[in-house]
Write a protein that holds these residues in place. Structure first.
Motif, mmCIF file in Angstrom:
data_model
loop_
_atom_site.group_PDB
_atom_site.id
_atom_site.type_symbol
_atom_site.label_atom_id
_atom_site.label_comp_id
_atom_site.label_asym_id
_atom_site.label_seq_id
_atom_site.Cartn_x
_atom_site.Cartn_y
_atom_site.Cartn_z
ATOM 1 N N THR A 1 43.714 7.109 7.955
ATOM 2 C CA THR A 1 43.885 5.681 8.100
ATOM 3 C C THR A 1 42.458 4.948 7.761
ATOM 4 N N LEU A 2 42.609 4.025 6.968
ATOM 5 C CA LEU A 2 41.010 3.154 6.589
ATOM 6 C C LEU A 2 40.647 2.668 7.563
ATOM 7 N N ILE A 3 41.192 1.564 8.174
ATOM 8 C CA ILE A 3 40.537 0.949 9.404
ATOM 9 C C ILE A 3 41.619 0.425 10.339
ATOM 10 N N SER A 4 41.252 0.236 11.500
ATOM 11 C CA SER A 4 42.563 -0.184 12.402
ATOM 12 C C SER A 4 42.691 -1.595 12.491
ATOM 13 N N SER A 5 43.992 -1.883 12.269
ATOM 14 C CA SER A 5 44.336 -3.490 12.010
ATOM 15 C C SER A 5 45.857 -3.632 12.754
ATOM 16 N N PRO A 6 46.208 -4.924 13.042
ATOM 17 C CA PRO A 6 47.333 -5.022 13.570
ATOM 18 C C PRO A 6 48.608 -4.888 12.677
ATOM 19 N N TRP A 7 48.305 -4.674 11.441
ATOM 20 C CA TRP A 7 49.332 -4.929 10.398
ATOM 21 C C TRP A 7 49.883 -3.288 10.034
ATOM 22 N N ALA A 8 50.883 -3.415 9.428
ATOM 23 C CA ALA A 8 51.389 -2.134 8.562
ATOM 24 C C ALA A 8 50.496 -1.566 7.541
ATOM 25 N N THR A 9 50.598 -0.530 7.064
ATOM 26 C CA THR A 9 49.717 0.152 6.087
ATOM 27 C C THR A 9 50.428 0.854 4.991
ATOM 28 N N GLN A 10 49.959 0.832 3.995
ATOM 29 C CA GLN A 10 50.416 1.615 2.828
ATOM 30 C C GLN A 10 49.494 2.419 1.906
ATOM 31 N N ARG A 11 49.767 3.458 1.289
ATOM 32 C CA ARG A 11 48.860 4.175 0.591
ATOM 33 C C ARG A 11 48.510 3.140 -0.494
ATOM 34 N N ALA A 12 46.940 3.488 -0.900
ATOM 35 C CA ALA A 12 46.623 2.472 -1.906
ATOM 36 C C ALA A 12 46.971 2.593 -3.399
ATOM 37 N N ARG A 13 47.658 3.982 -3.572
ATOM 38 C CA ARG A 13 48.393 3.846 -4.793
ATOM 39 C C ARG A 13 49.630 3.163 -5.095
ATOM 40 N N PHE A 14 49.981 2.708 -3.855
ATOM 41 C CA PHE A 14 51.449 1.863 -4.106
ATOM 42 C C PHE A 14 51.036 0.315 -4.303
ATOM 43 N N LEU A 15 49.954 0.120 -3.888
ATOM 44 C CA LEU A 15 49.263 -1.432 -4.046
ATOM 45 C C LEU A 15 48.612 -1.524 -5.067
ATOM 46 N N PHE A 16 47.960 -0.671 -5.579
ATOM 47 C CA PHE A 16 46.936 -0.615 -6.969
ATOM 48 C C PHE A 16 47.362 0.329 -7.860
ATOM 49 N N ARG A 17 47.857 -0.081 -9.230
ATOM 50 C CA ARG A 17 48.012 0.637 -10.127
ATOM 51 C C ARG A 17 46.768 0.828 -11.246
ATOM 52 N N ARG A 18 46.583 2.399 -11.343
ATOM 53 C CA ARG A 18 45.422 2.607 -12.343
ATOM 54 C C ARG A 18 45.837 2.194 -13.894
ATOM 55 N N ARG A 19 45.234 1.384 -14.462
ATOM 56 C CA ARG A 19 45.392 0.987 -15.885
ATOM 57 C C ARG A 19 44.362 1.511 -16.650
ATOM 58 N N ASP A 20 44.874 1.820 -18.023
ATOM 59 C CA ASP A 20 43.948 2.481 -18.899
ATOM 60 C C ASP A 20 44.085 2.009 -20.351
ATOM 61 N N VAL A 21 43.669 0.524 -20.636
ATOM 62 C CA VAL A 21 43.907 0.045 -21.955
ATOM 63 C C VAL A 21 42.459 0.017 -22.686
ATOM 64 N N ARG A 22 42.542 0.579 -23.796
ATOM 65 C CA ARG A 22 41.396 0.919 -24.726
ATOM 66 C C ARG A 22 41.340 0.153 -26.096
ATOM 67 N N GLY A 23 40.425 -0.074 -26.621
ATOM 68 C CA GLY A 23 40.514 -0.447 -27.987
ATOM 69 C C GLY A 23 40.567 -1.990 -28.215
ATOM 70 N N VAL A 24 40.618 -2.884 -27.223
ATOM 71 C CA VAL A 24 40.729 -4.175 -27.274
ATOM 72 C C VAL A 24 39.322 -5.061 -27.423
ATOM 73 N N ASP A 25 39.590 -5.975 -28.315
ATOM 74 C CA ASP A 25 38.334 -6.681 -28.747
ATOM 75 C C ASP A 25 38.047 -7.732 -27.419
ATOM 76 N N ALA A 26 36.906 -7.305 -26.692
ATOM 77 C CA ALA A 26 36.689 -8.337 -25.605
ATOM 78 C C ALA A 26 35.248 -8.042 -25.314
ATOM 79 N N PRO A 27 34.448 -8.724 -24.779
ATOM 80 C CA PRO A 27 32.961 -8.699 -24.411
ATOM 81 C C PRO A 27 32.793 -7.678 -23.461
ATOM 82 N N LEU A 28 31.588 -7.136 -23.394
ATOM 83 C CA LEU A 28 31.102 -6.220 -22.514
ATOM 84 C C LEU A 28 31.004 -6.786 -20.962
#
Length: 401
Positions: free
Chosen positions: A3-30
């Motif tokens: 458990t990351l930190i104690s809080s009064p709220w329910a918790t979820q694993r981070a993987r269900f709240l934040f999805r890894r994305r891997d998009v490459r080769g797009v023209d965009a500034p560094l």
């Protein structure tokens, strides 16, 4: 299960709240992850980045994405407000609809979370980074959507309040500095000219300052020339970006209070000033004393101003990427510098001395504001108080001191 930190709220694993994305080769500034979030490299200090030949493998990051980069645990996980390409070594996370990015922007910067992130790192010393698999298995607090929105609104308001107070104090210092610099320019004229418009004589720098080399002394801290012109023992300021173990060993050369100190590489960006504390500094610095009873406070300020105006760079024979190399004293000492009468030097030197205690008060207030900012964020995102009843006057108490 961690458990990351104690809080009064329910918790979820981070993987269900934040999805890894891997998009490459797009023209965009560094872009890059910093302690202030993901920002475009073009907006960063230009001396930090080297040109890169191939960025085709870089990952796309969009506004409201989160980025885990090298040593992210030190400042939390970076929130992005820009669209750009980041290093393929970074991990890009996209929040799901259950995760309000404005709330988690603060949640990921809470002090308790940062301490937990430090426990799931891999690698050693400067190579440490967050173990992505361990992060995804962490349980993070998930307040209701309404509560996430309410906390984010509260923190946005309070951070803006604190930032405004700090900005007012920094503006005062900027006005005082501007007065000093304007007076110097009145005396020496346009910086792009070798001879000042006032018609005063010009002498090689080595005629105004003598370079001294003293052996380093044991049991002293490391003196650093910062780009804002302050030269002081590193322990009196934040040490981000430096190897702290170096401060325990004698290195380079000894610096006395009142010496004029010039960073051989960062001097072009303002790392020139008068030493406020004694200590040891790197050999890359020029440590100097005034000739002919010159005022070290004035001479250091004059050199810094001429560097920022681009004048000193006109005489450089070698450069880095958008930077000037001042390390060769034989060449650096030949640069023609306007000569200002001693009376005017001392007058301006006294102005500089009077501003220093005001600057210290502002720095202390800024440090206090940063501490209260971190404490407020941690308290709000962990549910230690109800933000709907929190008083802005109470939570920012002390910042106005």
């Amino acid at each position: 299960m961690t458990t990351l930190i104690s809080s009064p709220w329910a918790t979820q694993r981070a993987r269900f709240l934040f999805r890894r994305r891997d998009v490459r080769g797009v023209d965009a500034p560094l872009a890059s992850a910093t302690k202030d979030g993901v920002v475009l490299r073009s907006d960063l200090d230009f001396s930090v980045w080297n040109p890169e030949s191939n960025t085709s493998n870089y990952k796309l990051v969009e506004p409201d994405d989160f980025v885990i980069g090298l040593r992210s645990f030190q400042h939390g996980i970076a929130h992005s407000t820009v669209r750009g390409n980041v290093s393929p070594a970074y991990t890009v996370l996209r929040p799901t609809p259950s995760a309000n990015p404005r709330f988690y922007k603060y949640y990921f910067r809470s002090q308790l979370l940062i301490s937990q992130l430090a426990n799931i790192t891999q690698g050693i010393r400067q190579g440490q980074s967050i173990d992505i698999e361990a992060f995804q298995n962490l349980h993070v607090a998930v307040p209701s959507p309404q509560e996430q929105h309410r906390i984010a609104d509260f923190l946005d308001m309070e951070m803006a309040r604190i930032d405004h107070l700090v900005a007012r104090k920094r503006h005062l210092i900027a006005l005082l500095d501007e007065r000093i610099d304007s007076r110097i320019l009145e005396l020496v004229g346009a910086s792009e000219l070798v001879r000042p418009t006032s018609g005063s004589p010009v002498l090689p720098l080595r005629r105004l300052l003598s370079k001294v080399i003293r052996p380093a002394q044991a049991n002293l801290g490391v003196v650093t020339a910062y780009r804002d012109g302050q030269v002081t023992e590193r322990g009196t300021r934040r040490a981000d970006g430096y190897t702290l173990s170096a401060s325990t060993e004698p290195q380079g050369q000894f610096v006395k209070v009142g010496d004029v100190v010039v960073h051989g590489l960062d001097g072009f960006a303002g790392a020139i000033g008068t030493a406020e504390t004694k200590g040891n500094c790197s050999p890359v610095y020029h440590v100097c004393t005034p000739n002919h009873a010159g005022d070290s406070r004035f001479l250091a300020r004059l050199l810094r101003l001429l560097a920022l105006q681009g004048y000193l760079g006109n005489f450089a024979v070698s450069t880095r990427e958008r930077a000037v190399d001042f390390r060769n004293w034989d060449l650096f000492g030949r640069i023609p510098i306007p000569v200002v009468p001693l009376a005017e030097q001392r007058e301006i030197g006294e102005w500089i001395s009077k501003v220093r205690p005001i600057r210290r008060v502002v720095e202390q207030s800024t440090e206090l504001a940063a501490e209260r900012r971190h404490a407020l964020i941690t308290a709000a995102v962990t549910g230690q108080f109800d933000v709907s009843t929190a008083s802005g006057r109470n939570v920012t108490e002390g910042v106005t001191a």
